[in-house]
Design an enzyme around this catalytic site. Structure first.
Site, PDB file in Angstrom:
ATOM      1  N   HIS A 187       1.024  -1.220   0.009  1.00 51.98           N
ATOM      2  CA  HIS A 187      -0.005   0.017   0.126  1.00 51.98           C
ATOM      3  C   HIS A 187       0.953   1.051   0.058  1.00 51.98           C
ATOM      4  CE1 HIS A 187      -4.076   1.969   0.971  1.00 51.98           C
ATOM      5  NE2 HIS A 187      -4.266   0.938   0.218  1.00 51.98           N
ATOM      6  N   HIS A 287      -7.050  -3.422 -11.134  1.00 53.18           N
ATOM      7  CA  HIS A 287      -7.567  -3.129  -9.936  1.00 53.18           C
ATOM      8  C   HIS A 287      -8.722  -2.760  -9.612  1.00 53.18           C
ATOM      9  CE1 HIS A 287      -7.702   0.216  -6.593  1.00 53.18           C
ATOM     10  NE2 HIS A 287      -7.104  -0.678  -5.942  1.00 53.18           N
TER      11      HIS A 287
END
Length: 385
Positions: A187, A287
Site C-alpha cells: 500500500h 485493480h
C-alpha cells in the site's frame, strides 16, 4: 440494424455509498449507458470535472468514442492526472456500454472477441489494520475464491521495529495454510529500507505478488527492489494513463500491471495499457475495489464483494451498499472455483437498477463523501495510509 448516429443528450452522475460515483449517459435514440468514475476521497472534484465534460459532449455523437476520448484528453493544455482521467473513465465506459447495447453485443465483441471464457478473481481479507485474516480467508474460500489479497502492515515509520515485519510474515503464513494463494499489498506504506526487508522475509512464502512495495513516484527504486527479489511486483492503481506506466515498463520494474478502469481513462485506455504491457511480458490484473460497473468493464482481477469499506458504509446509512446492491442481474458475478464467467449481456453486461441508484444517491448526498484515514505516528508525523 439502425446505424443512425446516436447523439449524447444527457450526462448524469450519482454519488452512491459506500464511496462510488456512477455515470449515466443518455442518447437521442433513448439508449442509456452506465459508467463509473469513482476516485476514492475526491468525489467532489470528479463532480466538478463533469461540469466541463457535459459542456463539451452533450450534443456529440456517442458512436465516436475515440474522438471523444482524444478531445477530452488532448483538447486542453493541462492533461492527465487522477481527476480528469477518472471523470473521463466513467464517460468512456458508458459510451462503450451504449455502443454494445446499440449493436446488441458484449463490449468484448467490439474489441475483437474474448480470449478466455472465465476470469480469475481474488477477494480482499482484513481491513486497513490487518487482523483476523485466517477466519476471513476461510470465509472467502467458502465463497468460492482460490486467491485473496491482504494488507501487509499497519502504519510503519521510515525505520521501524523488525517485529512489525515478523508479524506480517506470520499472518501471510497463516493465510497460506488455508490453501489459498495470497497477494500482499504494501500500500505504499513502507519506505525503501523497510520495504526491502519485508520483501526478503516474504520471499520464501511465495506470495502471488507484492503490491505497491513503494509509492508510485519511485520507478527507479521499485526497479531495484524488483531485481533484488523473485516475488512478482504489482502496481498501477495510482497510474492514470499509458504514459504514466512508461517508466515502470522501460525500467523492468513491474511484473503485473494493475490499472484501474475507473481511474486510467476507461475501457479505451485500459485496452491500450494491456497491449503496451504485453510487449514487456508484463501481466495485466486490473485493480478494482470499486463498484459493479468498474468490475464489469474489465474483469486475475480484484473483486470488492463484501469488502470492509462496503459493509461499514452500508451499516452507517442503514442500507446495503455492496457490489451487488445496485445490480438487477447480480448472478453474473457468481464466483465458482475462483473464477467469474465472461459476461454475455450487451454492452458491459451489467444491468443497473436505476431506481435504487437514485434512491441511494439522494440519501448519500446528505452525508460527507468517503475520505481516506489520516495516520500519524507517536511523534505526530504523518504516515502513509
Amino acid at each position: 440494424m439502425d446505424m443512425t448516429p446516436s447523439t449524447i443528450t444527457d450526462i448524469e452522475i450519482f454519488r452512491v455509498p459506500p464511496r462510488w460515483l456512477f455515470v449515466q449517459v443518455k442518447t437521442s435514440d433513448n439508449i442509456f449507458g452506465w459508467g463509473e468514475s469513482t476516485l476514492e476521497g475526491h468525489t467532489e472534484a470528479i463532480e466538478g470535472a463533469f461540469s466541463d465534460l457535459r459542456e463539451r459532449f452533450i450534443g456529440a455523437i456517442a458512436d465516436n468514442i475515440q474522438d471523444i476520448w482524444q478531445n477530452a484528453y488532448m483538447g486542453r493544455f493541462y492533461r492527465g492526472g487522477p481527476v480528469l482521467m477518472s471523470a473521463l473513465s466513467g464517460l468512456d465506459i458508458a459510451l462503450w456500454d451504449i455502443k454494445g447495447k446499440k449493436l446488441g453485443v458484449p463490449v468484448w465483441q467490439l474489441l475483437g472477441g474474448k480470449v478466455r471464457d472465465r476470469i480469475k478473481v481474488y477477494g480482499w481479507i482484513g481491513g486497513d489494520h490487518p487482523s483476523a485474516v485466517v477466519s476471513a480467508a476461510e470465509a472467502r474460500k467458502a465463497q468460492g475464491f482460490t486467491a485473496v489479497k491482504m494488507n501487509g502492515t499497519d502504519a510503519i515509520s521510515w525505520v521501524d521495529s523488525p517485529a512489525l515485519l515478523e508479524a506480517t510474515v506470520e499472518r501471510v503464513k497463516q493465510v497460506r495454510s488455508t490453501g489459498l494463494d495470497v497477494g500482499v499489498d504494501f500500500h505504499g506504506r513502507l519506505h525503501k529500507g523497510m520495504a526491502k526487508q519485508l520483501a526478503k522475509l516474504l520471499e520464501p512464502l511465495c506470495p502471488m505478488f507484492i503490491e505497491e512495495p513503494l509509492l508510485p513516484t519511485q520507478p527507479e527504486e521499485i526497479a531495484d527492489l524488483s531485481n533484488a527479489v523473485s516475488i512478482p511486483i504489482a502496481l498501477g492503481e495510482r497510474l492514470y494513463s499509458r504514459w504514466d506506466f512508461r517508466p515502470y515498463l522501460e525500467r523492468r520494474a513491474i511484473d503485473i500491471a494493475q490499472p484501474d478502469v475507473s481511474h486510467c481513462g476507461g475501457i479505451s485506455e485500459l485496452h491500450r495499457i494491456a497491449s503496451y504491457a504485453e510487449t514487456y511480458d508484463v501481466a495485466l490484473a486490473p485493480h478494482c475495489p470499486l463498484g459493479p460497473i468498474a468490475l464489469a468493464a474489465f474483469v486475475i482481477q480484484e473483486m470488492s464483494w463484501k469488502m470492509h469499506y462496503n459493509v461499514a458504509a452500508g451499516e452507517a446509512l442503514g442500507i446495503e451498499a455492496d457490489l451487488h446492491s445496485y445490480m438487477a442481474n447480480p448472478e453474473v458475478f457468481t464466483v465458482k472455483d475462483g473464477y467469474v464467467a465472461a459476461l454475455q449481456g450487451p454492452g458491459i453486461g451489467v444491468e443497473i437498477d436505476e431506481g435504487r441508484v437514485r434512491k441511494a444517491s439522494e440519501l448519500y448526498m446528505k452525508h460527507t463523501p468517503w475520505r481516506n484515514p489520516l495516520w500519524r505516528g507517536e511523534d505526530g508525523s504523518l504516515k502513509e495510509w
